[in-house]
Scaffold this active site. Sequence first.
Site, PDB file in Angstrom:
ATOM      1  N   LYS A  90       1.089  -1.173   0.103  1.00 51.11           N
ATOM      2  CA  LYS A  90       0.111  -0.158  -0.120  1.00 51.11           C
ATOM      3  C   LYS A  90       0.586   1.294  -0.329  1.00 51.11           C
ATOM      4  O   LYS A  90       1.694   1.252   1.256  1.00 51.11           O
ATOM      5  CB  LYS A  90      -0.882  -0.070   1.300  1.00 51.11           C
ATOM      6  CG  LYS A  90      -2.090   1.326   1.313  1.00 51.11           C
ATOM      7  CD  LYS A  90      -3.147   0.887   1.244  1.00 51.11           C
ATOM      8  CE  LYS A  90      -3.758   2.113   0.651  1.00 51.11           C
ATOM      9  NZ  LYS A  90      -3.774   2.932  -0.462  1.00 51.11           N
ATOM     10  N   GLN A 111       7.412   4.044   3.484  1.00 55.10           N
ATOM     11  CA  GLN A 111       5.908   3.480   4.077  1.00 55.10           C
ATOM     12  C   GLN A 111       5.693   2.680   4.930  1.00 55.10           C
ATOM     13  O   GLN A 111       4.526   2.068   5.361  1.00 55.10           O
ATOM     14  CB  GLN A 111       5.154   3.146   2.804  1.00 55.10           C
ATOM     15  CG  GLN A 111       3.828   3.201   2.270  1.00 55.10           C
ATOM     16  CD  GLN A 111       3.159   4.960   2.189  1.00 55.10           C
ATOM     17  OE1 GLN A 111       4.133   5.970   2.000  1.00 55.10           O
ATOM     18  NE2 GLN A 111       2.803   4.735   3.125  1.00 55.10           N
ATOM     19  N   LYS A 126       5.297   2.098  -2.800  1.00 56.08           N
ATOM     20  CA  LYS A 126       4.894   3.600  -4.102  1.00 56.08           C
ATOM     21  C   LYS A 126       5.700   3.119  -5.069  1.00 56.08           C
ATOM     22  O   LYS A 126       5.982   2.351  -5.659  1.00 56.08           O
ATOM     23  CB  LYS A 126       5.906   4.199  -3.041  1.00 56.08           C
ATOM     24  CG  LYS A 126       6.111   5.769  -3.269  1.00 56.08           C
ATOM     25  CD  LYS A 126       4.753   6.130  -2.384  1.00 56.08           C
ATOM     26  CE  LYS A 126       4.462   7.285  -1.464  1.00 56.08           C
ATOM     27  NZ  LYS A 126       3.511   8.320  -0.579  1.00 56.08           N
ATOM     28  N   ASP A 166       0.307  10.873  -4.443  1.00 55.72           N
ATOM     29  CA  ASP A 166       0.870  11.726  -3.572  1.00 55.72           C
ATOM     30  C   ASP A 166       1.288  12.417  -4.198  1.00 55.72           C
ATOM     31  O   ASP A 166      -0.005  13.533  -4.881  1.00 55.72           O
ATOM     32  CB  ASP A 166       1.722  10.568  -3.756  1.00 55.72           C
ATOM     33  CG  ASP A 166       2.839  11.135  -2.565  1.00 55.72           C
ATOM     34  OD1 ASP A 166       3.263  10.847  -1.010  1.00 55.72           O
ATOM     35  OD2 ASP A 166       4.081  11.508  -2.940  1.00 55.72           O
ATOM     36  N   THR A 210      -4.397  13.565   5.185  1.00 57.95           N
ATOM     37  CA  THR A 210      -3.254  13.697   6.193  1.00 57.95           C
ATOM     38  C   THR A 210      -2.964  14.759   6.868  1.00 57.95           C
ATOM     39  O   THR A 210      -2.643  15.034   7.992  1.00 57.95           O
ATOM     40  CB  THR A 210      -1.918  13.795   5.028  1.00 57.95           C
ATOM     41  OG1 THR A 210      -2.348  13.118   4.434  1.00 57.95           O
ATOM     42  CG2 THR A 210      -0.956  13.621   4.925  1.00 57.95           C
ATOM     43  N   ASN A 241      -2.246  19.219  -1.118  1.00 57.22           N
ATOM     44  CA  ASN A 241      -3.824  18.802  -0.183  1.00 57.22           C
ATOM     45  C   ASN A 241      -3.466  18.876   1.018  1.00 57.22           C
ATOM     46  O   ASN A 241      -4.290  18.967   1.842  1.00 57.22           O
ATOM     47  CB  ASN A 241      -4.040  17.355  -0.668  1.00 57.22           C
ATOM     48  CG  ASN A 241      -4.326  16.923   0.069  1.00 57.22           C
ATOM     49  OD1 ASN A 241      -4.312  15.625   0.703  1.00 57.22           O
ATOM     50  ND2 ASN A 241      -5.449  16.254  -0.216  1.00 57.22           N
ATOM     51  N   SER A 380      -6.841   5.511   4.044  1.00 57.00           N
ATOM     52  CA  SER A 380      -7.246   5.246   3.243  1.00 57.00           C
ATOM     53  C   SER A 380      -6.848   3.413   3.257  1.00 57.00           C
ATOM     54  O   SER A 380      -7.366   2.642   2.706  1.00 57.00           O
ATOM     55  CB  SER A 380      -5.655   4.772   1.997  1.00 57.00           C
ATOM     56  OG  SER A 380      -5.420   5.687   1.071  1.00 57.00           O
TER      57      SER A 380
HETATM   58  O1  2IT Z   1       2.850   9.238   1.335  1.00 54.52           O
HETATM   59  C1  2IT Z   1       1.956   8.435   1.657  1.00 54.52           C
HETATM   60  O2  2IT Z   1       0.987   8.513   2.769  1.00 54.52           O
HETATM   61  C2  2IT Z   1       0.848   8.688   0.739  1.00 54.52           C
HETATM   62  N1  2IT Z   1       0.809   9.020  -0.163  1.00 54.52           N
HETATM   63  C3  2IT Z   1      -0.627   7.761   0.751  1.00 54.52           C
HETATM   64  C4  2IT Z   1      -0.638   7.069   0.808  1.00 54.52           C
HETATM   65  C5  2IT Z   1      -1.919   5.942   0.757  1.00 54.52           C
HETATM   66  O3  2IT Z   1      -1.841   4.568   0.337  1.00 54.52           O
HETATM   67  O4  2IT Z   1      -2.787   6.935   1.220  1.00 54.52           O
END
Ligand code: 2IT
Length: 448
Positions: A90, A111, A126, A166, A210, A241, A380
Amino acid sequence: MSDYVERVLDIVKTKNSAQTEFIQACESVLHSIAPVVDSDPKYEKAGLLERLTEPERVVIFRIPWVDDAGKVQVNRGYRVQFSSAIGPFKGGLRFHPSVYIGIMKFLAFEQIFKNSLTGLPIGGAKGGADFDPHGKSDGEIMRFCQSFMLELYRHIGPSLDVPAGDIGVGGREIGYLYGMYKRITGQFNNGVLTGKGPEFGGSLIRPEATGYGAVYYAEEMLKHFGDTFEGKKVTLSGYGNVTWGVCKKLLGSGAIVQTISGRDGYVYDPNGIGTEEKVDYIYNMRVSGKGKLADYASKFGAEFHPGEKPWGVAADVVMPCATQNEVNLEDAKKIVDGGCQYFVECANMPATNAAQDYLLKAIRGVGPAKAANAGGVAVSGLEMSQNALRYSWTAEKVDNMLRDIMVNIYKNSEEAAEEYGFGYNLVAGADIAGFKKVANAMLAQGLI
Ligand code: 2IT
């Protein structure tokens, strides 16, 4: 630090010599988790760090597309599936000209620990492309997304890998990507991407998550020192965002959000970005793709400082929301000189290791990205749950779950740092708490 950690870091540097951001992320995490690894020989025996620093799988692919002038363009696409130890891969997709394997791998590596900290069963990944969405037409964006998915679809699935957005990938891009996925496979497949529109399975609060999560996390840090956001001067970077979500959550908190920034400079708003009109303006600046910081400044009577970063502005709380390494050691010194006591990382790896070390020693608290910005991926994860249930929760319910998750991340990090002798070091604490769960899962599953 242990010989084992040093040896693995040497391997990482040798094998990934030009991937500076990835080496930076590995050095930071491995230094934090050294006391855990040293506490039991089982980690070394299982080659745990060698495995943890090598992605399970990396896919690199060609993305051909046709621009509005009829010319063929070719970009390079990536998906780094770093760890599925605790759940399906993810992580977001980034479209930005700076994208290369070193950035993809650092983001995927971070991540792993971030997703572990959320408490949800999701692994780390990613992806993205070296595509610059800046100045592209809507048709070009759609054709690019369609071509990107024409390869990516082979590598993703609801219990295999669930991408999201992202930098450069927002609701519009997720819509185009998902539309093409559905066209190719003919399946809803539990949504397979998160950050979808609310009409087709997207979770309420995901766009805000976020920024909201970072504020919830920051509130816990402030609370630790008997403090609140009331009357605090807050410096933000970026205008995307994450910046928007932070501004929106701080409305009515009594905080004075004094800066936002972009590639061309920063805006200083002495009255604070404290009205819905201003927050909506920032949202539209990003979504239209045509917004200019200078226009915000002239509309709201703020100052625009071309070519500069906002770190010299005196502030109590600094929350970098733009991109990696936007705060170097010199910037960190300015931040400290300006009276900052709380540094909350909202972008991924926004500070160099030297800057972060300096801040850790000089101010009350540093909230590391993998903890402070985990709210996005957490929601998410909640979107995946809702899709699996064929149900949608209310905004209030999702927001409450998000707050609980952020409070838990904070608590677990604080306790882990204390347990391993780091004191109030939330950077080390987040790494340790995130690592232990992944490491235990790896040990339990044998050599795979
Ligand atoms: O950096 C991050 O945590 C994100 N771009 C979101 C990743 C997600 O799967 O929602």
